[in-house]
Design an enzyme around this catalytic site. Sequence first.
Site, mmCIF file in Angstrom:
data_model
loop_
_atom_site.group_PDB
_atom_site.id
_atom_site.type_symbol
_atom_site.label_atom_id
_atom_site.label_comp_id
_atom_site.label_asym_id
_atom_site.label_seq_id
_atom_site.Cartn_x
_atom_site.Cartn_y
_atom_site.Cartn_z
ATOM 1 N N PRO A 10 0.797 -1.228 0.000
ATOM 2 C CA PRO A 10 0.000 0.000 0.000
ATOM 3 C C PRO A 10 0.833 1.284 0.000
ATOM 4 O O PRO A 10 1.855 1.371 0.677
ATOM 5 C CB PRO A 10 -0.826 -0.108 1.291
ATOM 6 C CG PRO A 10 -0.079 -1.080 2.143
ATOM 7 C CD PRO A 10 0.552 -2.046 1.189
ATOM 8 N N ASN A 11 0.340 2.223 -0.768
ATOM 9 C CA ASN A 11 0.885 3.588 -0.876
ATOM 10 C C ASN A 11 2.200 3.675 -1.662
ATOM 11 O O ASN A 11 2.689 4.764 -1.927
ATOM 12 C CB ASN A 11 1.061 4.238 0.504
ATOM 13 C CG ASN A 11 -0.263 4.352 1.233
ATOM 14 O OD1 ASN A 11 -1.230 4.845 0.659
ATOM 15 N ND2 ASN A 11 -0.320 3.907 2.476
ATOM 16 N N ARG A 18 5.195 10.965 -2.572
ATOM 17 C CA ARG A 18 4.850 10.660 -1.176
ATOM 18 C C ARG A 18 6.063 10.914 -0.274
ATOM 19 O O ARG A 18 7.074 10.222 -0.379
ATOM 20 C CB ARG A 18 4.457 9.178 -1.079
ATOM 21 C CG ARG A 18 4.241 8.701 0.318
ATOM 22 C CD ARG A 18 4.185 7.178 0.369
ATOM 23 N NE ARG A 18 3.903 6.738 1.711
ATOM 24 C CZ ARG A 18 4.115 5.516 2.165
ATOM 25 N NH1 ARG A 18 4.615 4.596 1.372
ATOM 26 N NH2 ARG A 18 3.838 5.207 3.404
ATOM 27 N N TYR A 23 11.044 8.809 1.465
ATOM 28 C CA TYR A 23 11.022 7.690 0.506
ATOM 29 C C TYR A 23 11.724 7.991 -0.818
ATOM 30 O O TYR A 23 11.774 7.122 -1.689
ATOM 31 C CB TYR A 23 9.560 7.276 0.252
ATOM 32 C CG TYR A 23 8.860 6.789 1.504
ATOM 33 C CD1 TYR A 23 9.313 5.663 2.176
ATOM 34 C CD2 TYR A 23 7.763 7.475 2.034
ATOM 35 C CE1 TYR A 23 8.696 5.221 3.338
ATOM 36 C CE2 TYR A 23 7.128 7.038 3.193
ATOM 37 C CZ TYR A 23 7.603 5.908 3.835
ATOM 38 O OH TYR A 23 6.984 5.465 4.985
ATOM 39 N N ASN A 74 8.067 -5.495 -0.330
ATOM 40 C CA ASN A 74 7.906 -4.319 0.521
ATOM 41 C C ASN A 74 6.412 -4.225 0.795
ATOM 42 O O ASN A 74 5.637 -3.764 -0.056
ATOM 43 C CB ASN A 74 8.421 -3.052 -0.174
ATOM 44 C CG ASN A 74 8.318 -1.835 0.757
ATOM 45 O OD1 ASN A 74 7.686 -1.892 1.821
ATOM 46 N ND2 ASN A 74 8.935 -0.728 0.352
ATOM 47 N N ALA A 77 2.827 -0.523 5.038
ATOM 48 C CA ALA A 77 2.304 -0.534 6.406
ATOM 49 C C ALA A 77 1.792 -1.909 6.848
ATOM 50 O O ALA A 77 1.744 -2.190 8.053
ATOM 51 C CB ALA A 77 1.197 0.511 6.536
ATOM 52 N N HIS A 80 3.675 -4.142 9.439
ATOM 53 C CA HIS A 80 3.581 -4.000 10.899
ATOM 54 C C HIS A 80 2.282 -4.561 11.465
ATOM 55 O O HIS A 80 2.080 -4.512 12.681
ATOM 56 C CB HIS A 80 3.713 -2.515 11.271
ATOM 57 C CG HIS A 80 4.765 -1.800 10.478
ATOM 58 N ND1 HIS A 80 6.095 -2.143 10.539
ATOM 59 C CD2 HIS A 80 4.697 -0.779 9.564
ATOM 60 C CE1 HIS A 80 6.791 -1.370 9.720
ATOM 61 N NE2 HIS A 80 5.965 -0.532 9.111
ATOM 62 N N GLU A 98 12.656 -9.275 2.501
ATOM 63 C CA GLU A 98 11.865 -8.101 2.902
ATOM 64 C C GLU A 98 12.680 -6.829 2.648
ATOM 65 O O GLU A 98 13.855 -6.772 3.020
ATOM 66 C CB GLU A 98 11.544 -8.229 4.395
ATOM 67 C CG GLU A 98 10.824 -7.033 4.982
ATOM 68 C CD GLU A 98 10.619 -7.177 6.496
ATOM 69 O OE1 GLU A 98 11.124 -8.153 7.093
ATOM 70 O OE2 GLU A 98 9.973 -6.289 7.072
ATOM 71 N N HIS A 100 12.564 -2.402 2.752
ATOM 72 C CA HIS A 100 11.938 -1.112 3.041
ATOM 73 C C HIS A 100 12.865 -0.017 2.563
ATOM 74 O O HIS A 100 14.087 -0.104 2.763
ATOM 75 C CB HIS A 100 11.679 -0.944 4.543
ATOM 76 C CG HIS A 100 10.798 -2.020 5.080
ATOM 77 N ND1 HIS A 100 9.436 -2.004 4.871
ATOM 78 C CD2 HIS A 100 11.081 -3.154 5.741
ATOM 79 C CE1 HIS A 100 8.922 -3.101 5.412
ATOM 80 N NE2 HIS A 100 9.899 -3.814 5.938
ATOM 81 N N LEU A 101 12.289 1.012 1.973
ATOM 82 C CA LEU A 101 13.088 2.147 1.519
ATOM 83 C C LEU A 101 13.716 2.867 2.705
ATOM 84 O O LEU A 101 14.895 3.233 2.692
ATOM 85 C CB LEU A 101 12.190 3.115 0.740
ATOM 86 C CG LEU A 101 11.656 2.554 -0.584
ATOM 87 C CD1 LEU A 101 10.294 3.131 -0.895
ATOM 88 C CD2 LEU A 101 12.628 2.819 -1.708
ATOM 89 N N SER A 102 12.916 3.083 3.735
ATOM 90 C CA SER A 102 13.389 3.811 4.919
ATOM 91 C C SER A 102 13.912 2.828 5.962
ATOM 92 O O SER A 102 13.616 1.621 5.904
ATOM 93 C CB SER A 102 12.229 4.625 5.510
ATOM 94 O OG SER A 102 11.198 3.756 5.964
ATOM 95 N N ARG A 107 12.718 4.775 13.001
ATOM 96 C CA ARG A 107 11.493 5.591 12.916
ATOM 97 C C ARG A 107 10.581 5.317 14.121
ATOM 98 O O ARG A 107 11.051 4.864 15.161
ATOM 99 C CB ARG A 107 10.798 5.320 11.574
ATOM 100 C CG ARG A 107 11.691 5.699 10.375
ATOM 101 C CD ARG A 107 11.000 5.470 9.062
ATOM 102 N NE ARG A 107 9.839 6.358 8.909
ATOM 103 C CZ ARG A 107 8.887 6.192 7.991
ATOM 104 N NH1 ARG A 107 8.961 5.167 7.153
ATOM 105 N NH2 ARG A 107 7.880 7.021 7.921
ATOM 106 N N ARG A 111 6.744 1.070 13.839
ATOM 107 C CA ARG A 111 7.337 0.534 12.602
ATOM 108 C C ARG A 111 8.468 -0.458 12.899
ATOM 109 O O ARG A 111 9.020 -1.079 11.986
ATOM 110 C CB ARG A 111 7.887 1.673 11.731
ATOM 111 C CG ARG A 111 6.809 2.569 11.160
ATOM 112 C CD ARG A 111 7.409 3.585 10.186
ATOM 113 N NE ARG A 111 6.561 4.758 10.111
ATOM 114 C CZ ARG A 111 5.493 4.881 9.313
ATOM 115 N NH1 ARG A 111 5.164 3.904 8.495
ATOM 116 N NH2 ARG A 111 4.771 5.991 9.318
#
Length: 154
Positions: A10-11, A18, A23, A74, A77, A80, A98, A100-102, A107, A111
């Site tokens: 999502p997103n 965004r 990101y 990825n 959300a 989590h 897995e 993740h960009l960040s 964070r 997360r």
Amino acid sequence: MQSILILNGPNLNLLGTRQPEVYGRETLAMVEQLCIDHAVKAGLTAHCLQSNHEGALLDAIHAARGVHAGIILNAGAFTHTSVALMDAIFSVEVPTVEVHLSNIHAREEFRHKSYISRAALGQICGFGSQGYLMAIDALAATLLPKETQLQDAR
Ligand code: DQA
């Protein structure tokens, strides 16, 4: 050539606009093209899919069994929150990395927990779009005989 699935949740369709400070400024289409090109160099064929719907992501993981040799996920959300995605990865037994960009561990507290990590070979986070390319190399190292891997071709 073995194929891998690059699955974004999502997103992530909003990449580029965004929260670019978190990101990055690359669009999802740009990231996917980088993955496709890098996968070829690594000796793999990449297929890309993005969905904002948990059920569609589950269906894509189920359909990967017997079709794709590995998955790069990825889950956004859903990382989590989704026991269902974790169970799907355990169920299909397709090696999954897995991404993740960040850096999710630097964070917000919510997360830091990843359900995906329990079922994944490993997690790469904090390197922006480069993380997907690292994940491709990680899958290639797992899936391909050593002499066909990128580092030997250099
Ligand atoms: C993300 C991190 C998640 O916490 C967030 O919900 C996302 C993107 C990342 O790539 O850094 O949607 O997975």
